[in-house]
Design a protein around this motif. Sequence first.
Motif, PDB file in Angstrom:
ATOM      1  N   VAL A 174       0.944   4.365 -11.265  1.00 48.81           N
ATOM      2  CA  VAL A 174       1.856   5.088 -10.523  1.00 48.81           C
ATOM      3  C   VAL A 174       3.734   5.276 -10.859  1.00 48.81           C
ATOM      4  CG1 VAL A 174       0.011   5.473  -9.386  1.00 48.81           C
ATOM      5  CG2 VAL A 174       1.653   4.003  -8.575  1.00 48.81           C
ATOM      6  N   GLY A 175       3.592   3.807 -12.054  1.00 51.54           N
ATOM      7  CA  GLY A 175       5.260   3.922 -12.208  1.00 51.54           C
ATOM      8  C   GLY A 175       5.425   2.547 -11.005  1.00 51.54           C
ATOM      9  N   LEU A 176       6.895   2.244 -10.751  1.00 48.42           N
ATOM     10  CA  LEU A 176       8.155   0.492 -10.433  1.00 48.42           C
ATOM     11  C   LEU A 176       8.044   1.666  -8.957  1.00 48.42           C
ATOM     12  CD1 LEU A 176      10.301   0.424 -13.639  1.00 48.42           C
ATOM     13  CD2 LEU A 176       7.984  -1.011 -12.707  1.00 48.42           C
ATOM     14  N   PRO A 177       8.215   0.471  -7.979  1.00 47.96           N
ATOM     15  CA  PRO A 177       9.276   1.065  -6.965  1.00 47.96           C
ATOM     16  C   PRO A 177      10.112   1.615  -6.760  1.00 47.96           C
ATOM     17  CG  PRO A 177       8.445  -1.704  -6.685  1.00 47.96           C
ATOM     18  CD  PRO A 177       8.211  -0.898  -8.343  1.00 47.96           C
ATOM     19  N   ILE A 178      10.254   2.829  -6.037  1.00 51.13           N
ATOM     20  CA  ILE A 178      11.893   3.469  -6.499  1.00 51.13           C
ATOM     21  C   ILE A 178      12.628   2.412  -6.194  1.00 51.13           C
ATOM     22  CG2 ILE A 178      10.351   5.079  -5.853  1.00 51.13           C
ATOM     23  CD1 ILE A 178      11.365   5.891  -2.959  1.00 51.13           C
ATOM     24  N   PRO A 179      14.212   2.956  -6.683  1.00 47.66           N
ATOM     25  CA  PRO A 179      15.074   1.978  -6.242  1.00 47.66           C
ATOM     26  C   PRO A 179      15.410   1.681  -4.677  1.00 47.66           C
ATOM     27  CG  PRO A 179      15.536   3.025  -7.686  1.00 47.66           C
ATOM     28  CD  PRO A 179      14.460   3.562  -7.262  1.00 47.66           C
ATOM     29  N   GLY A 180      15.769   0.909  -4.100  1.00 50.11           N
ATOM     30  CA  GLY A 180      15.536   0.178  -2.883  1.00 50.11           C
ATOM     31  C   GLY A 180      14.237  -0.552  -2.185  1.00 50.11           C
ATOM     32  N   TRP A 212       6.916  -4.583   6.395  1.00 46.40           N
ATOM     33  CA  TRP A 212       5.960  -3.705   5.902  1.00 46.40           C
ATOM     34  C   TRP A 212       5.286  -3.023   5.927  1.00 46.40           C
ATOM     35  CZ3 TRP A 212       6.256  -5.485   0.522  1.00 46.40           C
ATOM     36  CH2 TRP A 212       7.617  -6.866   0.182  1.00 46.40           C
ATOM     37  N   LEU A 213       4.899  -2.165   5.117  1.00 45.57           N
ATOM     38  CA  LEU A 213       4.087  -1.093   5.240  1.00 45.57           C
ATOM     39  C   LEU A 213       2.667  -1.506   4.820  1.00 45.57           C
ATOM     40  CD1 LEU A 213       2.687   1.657   6.236  1.00 45.57           C
ATOM     41  CD2 LEU A 213       3.425   2.435   4.388  1.00 45.57           C
ATOM     42  N   ALA A 214       1.682  -2.086   5.129  1.00 43.90           N
ATOM     43  CA  ALA A 214      -0.053  -1.843   3.888  1.00 43.90           C
ATOM     44  C   ALA A 214      -0.740  -0.829   5.257  1.00 43.90           C
ATOM     45  CB  ALA A 214      -0.757  -2.937   5.674  1.00 43.90           C
ATOM     46  N   THR A 215      -0.489  -0.293   3.026  1.00 45.22           N
ATOM     47  CA  THR A 215      -0.784   1.252   3.498  1.00 45.22           C
ATOM     48  C   THR A 215      -2.254   1.365   3.477  1.00 45.22           C
ATOM     49  OG1 THR A 215      -1.535   0.677   0.482  1.00 45.22           O
ATOM     50  CG2 THR A 215       0.679   0.888   1.274  1.00 45.22           C
ATOM     51  N   GLY A 216      -3.045   0.143   3.406  1.00 42.74           N
ATOM     52  CA  GLY A 216      -4.469   0.527   2.639  1.00 42.74           C
ATOM     53  C   GLY A 216      -5.349   0.920   1.219  1.00 42.74           C
ATOM     54  N   ASP A 217      -4.415   1.013   0.509  1.00 45.21           N
ATOM     55  CA  ASP A 217      -5.134   1.531  -0.837  1.00 45.21           C
ATOM     56  C   ASP A 217      -4.857  -0.502  -1.673  1.00 45.21           C
ATOM     57  OD1 ASP A 217      -5.031   4.206  -1.008  1.00 45.21           O
ATOM     58  OD2 ASP A 217      -2.792   4.083  -0.730  1.00 45.21           O
ATOM     59  N   LEU A 218      -5.874  -0.124  -2.856  1.00 44.26           N
ATOM     60  CA  LEU A 218      -5.567  -1.264  -3.551  1.00 44.26           C
ATOM     61  C   LEU A 218      -5.165  -1.031  -4.704  1.00 44.26           C
ATOM     62  CD1 LEU A 218      -9.655  -1.981  -2.851  1.00 44.26           C
ATOM     63  CD2 LEU A 218      -7.158  -3.806  -1.565  1.00 44.26           C
ATOM     64  N   GLY A 219      -4.158  -1.928  -5.283  1.00 46.36           N
ATOM     65  CA  GLY A 219      -3.988  -2.005  -6.488  1.00 46.36           C
ATOM     66  C   GLY A 219      -3.658  -2.885  -7.032  1.00 46.36           C
ATOM     67  N   SER A 220      -2.883  -3.406  -8.156  1.00 44.83           N
ATOM     68  CA  SER A 220      -2.574  -4.843  -8.621  1.00 44.83           C
ATOM     69  C   SER A 220      -0.905  -3.377  -9.743  1.00 44.83           C
ATOM     70  CB  SER A 220      -3.938  -4.224 -10.205  1.00 44.83           C
ATOM     71  OG  SER A 220      -3.564  -3.593 -10.917  1.00 44.83           O
ATOM     72  N   LEU A 221      -0.218  -4.442 -10.427  1.00 47.70           N
ATOM     73  CA  LEU A 221       0.799  -4.822 -10.792  1.00 47.70           C
ATOM     74  C   LEU A 221       0.767  -5.443 -11.891  1.00 47.70           C
ATOM     75  CD1 LEU A 221       3.269  -5.776  -7.186  1.00 47.70           C
ATOM     76  CD2 LEU A 221       3.087  -3.405  -9.043  1.00 47.70           C
ATOM     77  N   ASP A 222       1.419  -5.144 -13.139  1.00 43.79           N
ATOM     78  CA  ASP A 222       0.911  -5.591 -14.621  1.00 43.79           C
ATOM     79  C   ASP A 222       1.831  -6.586 -15.279  1.00 43.79           C
ATOM     80  OD1 ASP A 222       3.353  -3.215 -14.988  1.00 43.79           O
ATOM     81  OD2 ASP A 222       2.348  -2.529 -16.531  1.00 43.79           O
ATOM     82  N   GLU A 223       2.628  -7.129 -15.933  1.00 42.71           N
ATOM     83  CA  GLU A 223       3.474  -7.776 -16.326  1.00 42.71           C
ATOM     84  C   GLU A 223       4.999  -7.181 -15.849  1.00 42.71           C
ATOM     85  OE1 GLU A 223       1.931  -5.775 -19.943  1.00 42.71           O
ATOM     86  OE2 GLU A 223       1.296  -6.488 -18.014  1.00 42.71           O
ATOM     87  N   ASP A 224       5.182  -5.887 -16.380  1.00 45.87           N
ATOM     88  CA  ASP A 224       6.147  -4.905 -16.278  1.00 45.87           C
ATOM     89  C   ASP A 224       6.715  -4.522 -14.456  1.00 45.87           C
ATOM     90  OD1 ASP A 224       6.984  -5.291 -18.278  1.00 45.87           O
ATOM     91  OD2 ASP A 224       5.426  -4.128 -19.439  1.00 45.87           O
ATOM     92  N   GLY A 225       5.642  -4.949 -14.149  1.00 48.56           N
ATOM     93  CA  GLY A 225       5.758  -4.592 -12.210  1.00 48.56           C
ATOM     94  C   GLY A 225       5.670  -2.939 -12.411  1.00 48.56           C
ATOM     95  N   TYR A 226       4.649  -2.258 -12.855  1.00 50.66           N
ATOM     96  CA  TYR A 226       4.195  -0.805 -12.759  1.00 50.66           C
ATOM     97  C   TYR A 226       2.733  -1.270 -11.802  1.00 50.66           C
ATOM     98  CZ  TYR A 226       7.498   1.240 -16.184  1.00 50.66           C
ATOM     99  OH  TYR A 226       8.007   1.343 -17.186  1.00 50.66           O
ATOM    100  N   LEU A 227       2.523   0.071 -10.770  1.00 54.28           N
ATOM    101  CA  LEU A 227       1.770  -0.148  -9.766  1.00 54.28           C
ATOM    102  C   LEU A 227       0.586   0.477 -10.349  1.00 54.28           C
ATOM    103  CD1 LEU A 227       0.608  -1.079  -6.859  1.00 54.28           C
ATOM    104  CD2 LEU A 227       1.497   0.361  -6.118  1.00 54.28           C
ATOM    105  N   THR A 228      -0.374   0.412 -10.258  1.00 53.75           N
ATOM    106  CA  THR A 228      -1.671   1.174 -10.937  1.00 53.75           C
ATOM    107  C   THR A 228      -2.901   0.827  -9.504  1.00 53.75           C
ATOM    108  OG1 THR A 228      -2.113   0.368 -13.311  1.00 53.75           O
ATOM    109  CG2 THR A 228      -3.815   0.887 -12.066  1.00 53.75           C
ATOM    110  N   ILE A 229      -3.076   1.887  -8.478  1.00 54.41           N
ATOM    111  CA  ILE A 229      -4.013   1.899  -7.567  1.00 54.41           C
ATOM    112  C   ILE A 229      -5.679   2.177  -8.280  1.00 54.41           C
ATOM    113  CG2 ILE A 229      -4.558   3.607  -5.694  1.00 54.41           C
ATOM    114  CD1 ILE A 229      -2.004   2.065  -5.775  1.00 54.41           C
TER     115      ILE A 229
END
Length: 599
Positions: free
Chosen positions: A399-405, A442-459
């Motif tokens: 699901v990509g990178l954090p949007i700017p900011g 910080w918003l605790a989303t309730g979703d589980l995920g991981s960040l890869d080496e480039d910072g991309y999020l996978t839910i």
Amino acid sequence: MAAAPLVGGLADIVFDHAEEDPHRVALGRKDADGNWRDVTAAVFRDEVLALAKGLIAHGVRFGDRVALMSRTRYEWTLFDLALWTIGAQSVPVYPTSSAEQVLWMLHDAEVSAVLVEHEDHAMTIASVIDRLPGLKRLWQLDADAVAELTDAGAEVEDEVVHRHRRAVTPESVATVIYTSGTTGRPKGCVLTHANFMFETDTMVARWRPVFRSRPGDEAATLLFLPLAHVFGRMVEVAAIRGRVKLGHQPELSARALMPDLVTFRPTFILAVPYIFEKVFDAARRKAEAEGRIGPFDKAVDVAVKYAEALETRAFGTGPGPSAGLRMQHQFFDKVVYRKVREAMGGRIRHAMSGGSGMERRLGLFFEGAGVTVYEGYGLTESTAAATANPPERTRYGTVGLPIPGTTVHIAEDGEVWVHGDHVFAGYLGAPQATGAVLREGWLATGDLGSLDEDGYLTITGRKKEILVTSGGKSVSPAGLEERVRAHPLVAQCIVVGNDRPYIAALVTVDQEAVEHWLVMQGRTPLKPEELVRDPDLELEVRRAVVAANTAVSQAESIRTFRILAHPFSEEHGLLTPSLKLKRRAIETAYAAEVDALYR
């Protein structure tokens, strides 16, 4: 990154744009004959102003909450902007909401007025109005509510409206959106003008190149997501602020949507994976009916390989498509991919997807077919997108990178935490619930995920949806369900197995796809009750299950399944309005079927 707004509210842009470029086409609107008509910035400004005056004449004041209960229509956007012009707060209500749901939201939000679409909605309100003493006004779109209010405000001076508008600040509340909720009673997410300004201006600034299919094109998008959902609302505001021509389509179904895509001809769309799945499935069925399924499937493979080659080049891990692959791609572009694009209006080259996960292979196919789909992730509490794939480096299956900011953090237990100016102010009148999800900004989303080496999020799943078998194995159902659903005959899949000896699944089928499948087999149509016992259909679903199981360990695999005669529906309380499965409700409704899986 968009700068945090210092003054003003969301409605100011309507007046600014009309002053700067009054003849620019701001929206498209269907007339009584079903033809699209242009609405200029000046005309829209005048309609917003006239409606705002009517709201004041009917007693709506700064800070009042007004509920909007309708499908996605031009008038919803008109009312949103008129309410924001006078500092009122809109409370969206799904048009399919039950009387008890409506009662809870209108009571909890202390709503003073309601706009409904038609008489059925009005009857829903009427059935609970005796328990809503604060409700003073009811307007009905199909009974000419806009004309009624416009006439009522004819004597109100423009300056009265502008005094209200100047009092709106970024910190003012814009809307209270009730989470549809897969469990429990909905909570009202309080979102400010600043939340929407930051979210939409950031998205517009970062993704502006994707709005047009080619240089010089007029940017246009057709909004068919429900405006009661934060994703649809974000699209609405971003289009108005980003000078993107906005059209509305009231039905989130492929059958109703596809003709309007062809006539409105958007340059990009924002949708849920369901829409892209339906476009693909329809194209494949058409090819099969015409006896061209072999070439179509070959075209799909070429598109996927071509997109994968582009992806590796973008990340510096490959040279890009080979000469042979480019030639194959060029050939199939003329005979297959172009037709897929034409079915979406012909001008679309970019799209955004959210709401739920999109299968990687589907995203790669569309990329190879000439429509780049940027998958993103967000919640109502984050005013829609918190992450999204960037235009120049899309990584499919994430699901990509954090949007700017925005900053994303993965907690020790795997939960996704989000920080940014789009994070909501809290739940209305529920400090305890707010404190459970907001931790020092910080918003605790309730979703589980991981960040890869480039910072991309996978839910990877929801914390509350993790299944634990009686043997102690923890299983996240989302990935398995998504893989089973990849089969063209499967509509929905819910994985079960909490406190059970193994994992199993309930499956529903796509009726349209099954009818086509039977025709291609030379068989007569079957009733739903006959389908669930059909050995050939069971074999097809078993193939989908076996394919899904290849991605997990044996302990996490689906051991058995059951095909259901009817799909899970919102009407029966088994889906949220954003089409997410209500797991507890489904397991309760199908308790006998679930029990039978373990006998």
